[in-house]
Design an enzyme around this catalytic site. Structure first.
Site, PDB file in Angstrom:
ATOM      1  N   LEU A  37       0.858  -1.189   0.000  1.00 11.25           N
ATOM      2  CA  LEU A  37       0.000   0.000   0.000  1.00 11.25           C
ATOM      3  C   LEU A  37       0.892   1.236   0.000  1.00 11.25           C
ATOM      4  O   LEU A  37       1.863   1.300   0.752  1.00 11.25           O
ATOM      5  CB  LEU A  37      -0.900   0.026   1.238  1.00 11.25           C
ATOM      6  CG  LEU A  37      -2.105  -0.918   1.261  1.00 11.25           C
ATOM      7  CD1 LEU A  37      -2.835  -0.797   2.591  1.00 11.25           C
ATOM      8  CD2 LEU A  37      -3.053  -0.631   0.110  1.00 11.25           C
ATOM      9  N   ASP A  38       0.583   2.197  -0.850  1.00  9.46           N
ATOM     10  CA  ASP A  38       1.345   3.446  -0.874  1.00  9.46           C
ATOM     11  C   ASP A  38       1.247   4.150   0.474  1.00  9.46           C
ATOM     12  O   ASP A  38       0.269   3.966   1.211  1.00  9.46           O
ATOM     13  CB  ASP A  38       0.810   4.372  -1.965  1.00  9.46           C
ATOM     14  CG  ASP A  38       1.095   3.848  -3.370  1.00  9.46           C
ATOM     15  OD1 ASP A  38       2.040   3.056  -3.521  1.00  9.46           O
ATOM     16  OD2 ASP A  38       0.366   4.234  -4.305  1.00  9.46           O
ATOM     17  N   PRO A  39       2.233   4.978   0.812  1.00  3.91           N
ATOM     18  CA  PRO A  39       2.219   5.672   2.113  1.00  3.91           C
ATOM     19  C   PRO A  39       0.943   6.458   2.389  1.00  3.91           C
ATOM     20  O   PRO A  39       0.473   6.501   3.527  1.00  3.91           O
ATOM     21  CB  PRO A  39       3.433   6.603   2.017  1.00  3.91           C
ATOM     22  CG  PRO A  39       4.364   5.892   1.098  1.00  3.91           C
ATOM     23  CD  PRO A  39       3.489   5.235   0.069  1.00  3.91           C
ATOM     24  N   ASN A  40       0.353   7.081   1.347  1.00  2.59           N
ATOM     25  CA  ASN A  40      -0.830   7.905   1.584  1.00  2.59           C
ATOM     26  C   ASN A  40      -2.133   7.103   1.556  1.00  2.59           C
ATOM     27  O   ASN A  40      -3.217   7.678   1.617  1.00  2.59           O
ATOM     28  CB  ASN A  40      -0.904   9.044   0.560  1.00  2.59           C
ATOM     29  CG  ASN A  40      -1.221   8.554  -0.848  1.00  2.59           C
ATOM     30  OD1 ASN A  40      -0.965   7.396  -1.171  1.00  2.59           O
ATOM     31  ND2 ASN A  40      -1.767   9.426  -1.663  1.00  2.59           N
ATOM     32  N   VAL A  41      -2.012   5.777   1.439  1.00  2.00           N
ATOM     33  CA  VAL A  41      -3.184   4.893   1.437  1.00  2.00           C
ATOM     34  C   VAL A  41      -3.234   4.129   2.757  1.00  2.00           C
ATOM     35  O   VAL A  41      -2.209   3.676   3.266  1.00  2.00           O
ATOM     36  CB  VAL A  41      -3.123   3.892   0.261  1.00  2.00           C
ATOM     37  CG1 VAL A  41      -4.344   2.972   0.274  1.00  2.00           C
ATOM     38  CG2 VAL A  41      -3.025   4.637  -1.066  1.00  2.00           C
TER      39      VAL A  41
END
Length: 303
Positions: A37-41
């Site tokens: 998962l991307d950091p902002n997700v």
């Protein structure tokens, strides 16, 4: 310790950082995650422990569900709010619900072609795309074939009259490898509008829903309180979709040595089956159509 922790990855953390922290809390090295998962997700990130790391591919192959938002009116270098704004274009008239539904539904496909974003971990000529992007280099990106099971609006959109931007709230059920950021951008392209994924939460992955998850702080408390077994799910959790077959002593001896089993002896005709002995999962076997026998695909324990 073997099994799966259905972790809630909080916004701002990388998936690697989650694994790193858990290694320290659980005092074990053999830990992996299924599906970055991307950091902002934020949202569901199944964490595999010990022998459970052999389940990563099966968890990744399971369907995923996301909820998030698409904002029309500008785009960024990263296709989300983390990047720099590339262009803006006012949306003079907001899309109607019917128009939104039609556009979202146009993405539903068992073979949708996507071009991954430059800021992604896809490798081209041995380098990650984000490495090229950070150096200001453009490279040809390989097509990806993904599955979109459904793509729907979940609440009324919001139109900002001052900014001439519209935010659409969605839920998408998709297969592995899908870039939801790219779905957002491609949504905008269909109506010649710049767009970004303005928020995203994974609400289901590996058979776990967001209600099943625990935060890293919960795991730490469970270790301190001696209740970690209440958080760690068994290896069998990821294998519930397969037929389970209990082995007798002679069959178990064959399986211990990685041997083959006759389909008649197992009494099944499934493509894959989970083999158990003394109510413990031991292996996953697959059926060889040519030789008409079951062969080992994954061994979890020969003890």
């Amino acid at each position: 310790m073997d099994g799966i922790i259905p972790l809630y990855k909080e916004k701002g953390m990388t998936s690697f950082a989650c694994v790193s922290q858990l290694r320290g809390i659980l005092k074990m090295k053999r830990i992996g995650h299924s599906g970055t998962l991307d950091p902002n997700v934020e949202g569901v990130l199944p964490i595999c422990l010990g022998k459970g790391t052999k389940l990563v591919e099966y968890l990744m192959n399971s369907g995923k569900v996301y909820q998030g938002s698409i904002t029309l009116g500008f785009d960024t270098t990263t296709e989300d709010l983390d990047g720099e704004v590339v262009s803006t274009k006012p949306l003079e008239k907001p899309l109607t619900d019917d128009e939104i539904d039609e556009l979202l539904n146009s993405f539903v496909s068992e073979d949708l072609i996507q071009i991954p974003p430059m800021y992604s971990a896809v490798k081209v000529n041995g380098k990650r795309l984000y490495e090229y992007a950070r150096n200001g280099e453009e490279v040809e990106r390989p097509e990806r074939h993904v599955q979109i099971h459904y793509f729907k609006q979940i609440k009324d959109s919001i139109y900002d009259e001052d900014k001439k931007q519209q935010t659409i709230f969605f839920e998408v059920g998709c297969g592995k490898g899908t870039y939801v950021r790219t779905l957002a951008v491609d949504f905008g392209k269909k109506i010649d509008m710049p767009a970004v994924m303005s928020s995203l939460t994974r609400i289901k992955s590996g058979g776990f829903t967001i209600e099943d998850t625990f935060k890293i702080s919960d795991v730490k408390s469970a270790v301190e309180n001696g209740t970690i077994d209440d958080i760690v799910k068994s290896i069998d959790y990821a294998l519930t979709d397969f037929k389970h077959v209990g082995l007798n002593e002679s069959q178990w001896k064959i399986v211990q040595n990685g041997g083959f089993l006759d389909s008649g002896a197992l009494g099944i005709n499934d493509n894959k089956c989970v083999l158990t002995f003394n109510n413990e999962v031991k292996a996953l076997y697959f059926f060889d159509q040519n030789k008409q026998i079951y062969k080992p695909e994954k061994m979890f324990s020969n003890q």
